[in-house]
Write a protein that holds these residues in place. Structure first.
Motif, PDB file in Angstrom:
ATOM      1  N   SER A 297       0.808  -1.213   0.000  1.00 51.54           N
ATOM      2  CA  SER A 297       0.000   0.000   0.000  1.00 51.54           C
ATOM      3  C   SER A 297       0.838   1.259   0.000  1.00 51.54           C
TER       4      SER A 297
ATOM      5  N   GLY B  48      -2.756   3.986   4.338  1.00 47.52           N
ATOM      6  CA  GLY B  48      -3.557   2.802   4.606  1.00 47.52           C
ATOM      7  C   GLY B  48      -2.692   1.569   4.650  1.00 47.52           C
ATOM      8  N   SER B  49      -3.248   0.456   5.088  1.00 45.27           N
ATOM      9  CA  SER B  49      -2.542  -0.818   5.079  1.00 45.27           C
ATOM     10  C   SER B  49      -3.541  -1.953   4.946  1.00 45.27           C
ATOM     11  N   ALA B  50      -3.053  -3.087   4.487  1.00 44.78           N
ATOM     12  CA  ALA B  50      -3.905  -4.243   4.234  1.00 44.78           C
ATOM     13  C   ALA B  50      -3.045  -5.492   4.303  1.00 44.78           C
TER      14      ALA B  50
ATOM     15  N   ILE C 192      -9.061  -3.800   6.023  1.00 42.88           N
ATOM     16  CA  ILE C 192      -8.327  -2.712   5.374  1.00 42.88           C
ATOM     17  C   ILE C 192      -8.485  -1.477   6.233  1.00 42.88           C
TER      18      ILE C 192
ATOM     19  N   HIS D 277      -6.413   1.244  -3.947  1.00 46.50           N
ATOM     20  CA  HIS D 277      -5.087   0.643  -3.857  1.00 46.50           C
ATOM     21  C   HIS D 277      -5.073  -0.505  -2.848  1.00 46.50           C
ATOM     22  N   GLU D 278      -5.644  -0.254  -1.655  1.00 48.15           N
ATOM     23  CA  GLU D 278      -5.654  -1.286  -0.617  1.00 48.15           C
ATOM     24  C   GLU D 278      -6.521  -2.480  -1.002  1.00 48.15           C
TER      25      GLU D 278
ATOM     26  N   HIS E 269      -4.471  -4.521  -3.243  1.00 52.00           N
ATOM     27  CA  HIS E 269      -3.525  -5.270  -2.425  1.00 52.00           C
ATOM     28  C   HIS E 269      -4.191  -6.507  -1.830  1.00 52.00           C
ATOM     29  N   SER E 270      -5.426  -6.347  -1.373  1.00 53.26           N
ATOM     30  CA  SER E 270      -6.143  -7.424  -0.688  1.00 53.26           C
ATOM     31  C   SER E 270      -6.596  -8.531  -1.633  1.00 53.26           C
TER      32      SER E 270
END
Length: 281
Positions: free
Chosen positions: A14, A176-178, A190, A209-210, A213-214
């Protein structure tokens, strides 16, 4: 091309604001010094073509009151159990081409993925977060993919994906992060943070984007982090990498999956993002 789908995964980590921080050390709740990550866990990450040296110990807190201990690599969270369960790729498993990656871990399809935009208490999405999430879901659903997303807003975590605002545990940072998919399922939680005062488009960009990623994507510029003004490789570009047909072999300055971005982003896929999505799903 579709017959390759169940053998592919593009890793993409992310992004954070260039105007705030392109680093990932501040994401999540740190529980110990970096040395607390065991050599065993670092070796497993390296074996899965992730940068074990960059691993930071963290506890992720979720809106249902639960939490998970693990590590953050860049801004990708793995529980300790997930890392130990990884199967290292071996030489000869896949061909080496370029910066787009595949492994054996994607979301099973065809499938409708249920998504909740969280609305309860301290983890509730802001107005811009809710709008950004709706726009991000629309981005995916307008494509002819083998996965679609069904969105509702609720103070519930009963869904395949839950997008929530975790600014309270991430003061002073924005992004953000995932996590990655597992067992044919998308990453569930997320988190975004520090975006309530940003535009709808910026929120759309981060969430889209996240979500990417997921379902299995890694940074488009993992090999250089050029979008961050850096020259750092996030992980090995050795075996386990195969270029997605039709995508560029070099830097793609307009991909939604770049490592860093600025406040002028529009939150939309570019043509190469769409090509990669349609090839995978």
């Amino acid at each position: 091309m579709k017959n390759f789908k169940n053998f592919m995964k593009i890793f993409m980590v992310s992004s954070l604001f260039l105007i705030a921080s392109c680093e990932t050390e501040d994401i999540g709740t740190e529980t110990a010094s970096p040395e607390a990550v065991s050599d065993e866990l670092k070796a497993k990450l390296d074996g899965f073509y992730l940068n074990g040296k960059a691993a930071q110990p963290f506890v992720n807190e979720y809106p249902d009151g639960s939490s998970a201990e693990g590590v953050m690599v860049e801004d990708l969270f793995f529980s300790n159990e997930q890392i130990l369960a990884m199967e290292n790729l071996k030489d000869g498993d896949v061909e080496i081409w370029s910066e787009q990656y595949r492994t054996t871990n994607l979301v099973s399809q065809p499938r409708v993925i249920s998504v909740i935009g969280y609305t309860g208490g301290q983890f509730a999405l802001s107005s811009a977060g809710r709008t950004g999430l709706q726009w991000a879901v629309n981005n995916y659903n307008r494509l002819n993919l083998g996965i679609q997303f069904s969105l509702r807003f609720a103070a519930s975590t009963n869904a395949d994906m839950v997008i929530y605002d975790n600014s309270v545990n991430n003061p002073g940072v924005a992004g953000g992060s995932a996590g990655f998919p597992s067992g044919g399922n998308p990453n569930k939680f997320i988190q975004i943070y520090g975006l309530a005062g940003s535009s709808n488009n910026v929120n759309e960009h981060v969430i889209c984007h996240e979500m990417g990623h997921s379902i299995g994507f890694r940074h488009t510029d993992y090999f250089s982090r050029e979008s961050c003004g850096e020259n750092i490789n996030e992980g090995s570009a050795g075996v386990g990498a195969i270029q997605i047909p039709g995508t560029p072999a070099g830097f793609d300055p307009n991909s939604i999956m770049l490592a860093c971005f600025n406040s002028s982003v529009n939150g939309e896929f570019n043509n190469n993002d769409i090509t990669a999505l349609e090839f995978l799903y």
